[in-house]
Design a protein around this motif. Structure first.
Motif, short mmCIF file in Angstrom:
data_model
loop_
_atom_site.label_atom_id
_atom_site.label_comp_id
_atom_site.label_asym_id
_atom_site.label_seq_id
_atom_site.Cartn_x
_atom_site.Cartn_y
_atom_site.Cartn_z
N LEU A 45 0.82 -1.21 0.00
CA LEU A 45 0.00 0.00 0.00
C LEU A 45 0.86 1.26 0.00
O LEU A 45 1.87 1.33 0.70
CB LEU A 45 -0.92 0.05 1.23
N ILE A 46 0.45 2.23 -0.79
CA ILE A 46 1.00 3.58 -0.74
C ILE A 46 -0.15 4.47 -0.29
O ILE A 46 -1.19 4.53 -0.95
CB ILE A 46 1.54 4.05 -2.11
N LEU A 47 0.01 5.14 0.85
CA LEU A 47 -1.03 5.99 1.39
C LEU A 47 -0.72 7.44 1.05
O LEU A 47 0.37 7.93 1.35
CB LEU A 47 -1.12 5.83 2.91
N VAL A 48 -1.69 8.13 0.42
CA VAL A 48 -1.47 9.49 -0.05
C VAL A 48 -2.57 10.40 0.48
O VAL A 48 -3.75 10.15 0.23
CB VAL A 48 -1.46 9.54 -1.60
N SER A 49 -2.18 11.44 1.20
CA SER A 49 -3.12 12.45 1.67
C SER A 49 -3.03 13.67 0.77
O SER A 49 -1.94 14.16 0.50
CB SER A 49 -2.76 12.88 3.11
N VAL A 50 -4.17 14.15 0.30
CA VAL A 50 -4.20 15.35 -0.54
C VAL A 50 -5.22 16.32 0.01
O VAL A 50 -6.14 15.94 0.73
CB VAL A 50 -4.52 15.03 -2.02
N ASP A 51 -5.07 17.59 -0.38
CA ASP A 51 -6.02 18.60 0.06
C ASP A 51 -6.75 19.23 -1.11
O ASP A 51 -7.95 19.41 -1.07
CB ASP A 51 -5.28 19.67 0.86
#
Length: 181
Positions: A138-144
């Motif tokens: 898994l690659i976890l990516v937070s964006v706004d």
């Protein structure tokens, strides 16, 4: 949004009045004083100006999200996600110590894990992916913002071996509102 082929020029205009925070897919995000917005909008390299579009979390469907998937069918068929990399993109961030998926995480991007106290939506989304594909990386990516989303998708496509991108965010009014996007 920059006029086609002039993203760097639009970023230069924006930075001359304020600051550039993100640039991707013909879009430039940044900050300028209110009295400079008209000047930026009138630059030949700028197609239109608007406030950044913020993502909205999409409902995962209740407490047991896996009921709406065919998890049992996949599991019975031997699919575990082995050899697969899945990127999970969310606005709220992720609980980095979650026991359901913690050992599957190979990379984290974005800042919302630390900045956002409510990581429930991102965590639930990553848990659902981990339940469906317990052996996947898994690659976890937070964006706004929408621009940040585009930038992260570009990164995942070009800099990683991501096979699947799971996005549980919706954006409204991300185009020029003239029917072209």
């Amino acid at each position: 949004l920059a006029t086609e082929g002039h993203t760097d020029d639009a970023a230069t205009v924006l930075s001359s009045y304020g600051s550039v925070s993100e640039q991707a897919d013909g879009r430039v995000t940044g900050s300028v004083p209110t009295n400079a917005v008209t000047d930026v909008a009138n630059a030949s390299s700028v197609r239109f100006v608007k406030q950044p579009s913020r993502g909205y979390q999409l409902d995962t469907g209740g407490e047991d999200e896996t009921n709406v998937t065919t998890v049992q069918t996949l599991s019975n068929g031997g699919y575990t996600g082995s050899g697969t990399t899945v990127a999970v993109i969310d606005r709220s961030g992720f609980n980095v110590d979650d026991p359901v998926y913690g050992d599957q995480v190979i990379e984290r991007r974005g800042t919302n894990d630390e900045d956002n106290l409510d990581t429930s939506h991102g965590t639930e989304t990553a848990e659902t992916v981990a339940q469906i594909a317990p052996d996947a990386n898994l690659i976890l990516v937070s964006v706004d913002s929408y621009t940040e989303l585009q930038s992260e998708i570009d990164y995942l496509r070009t800099e990683t071996s991501t096979d699947v991108i799971s996005i549980s965010i919706g954006y409204f009014n991300v185009g020029p509102l003239d029917g072209t996007a």
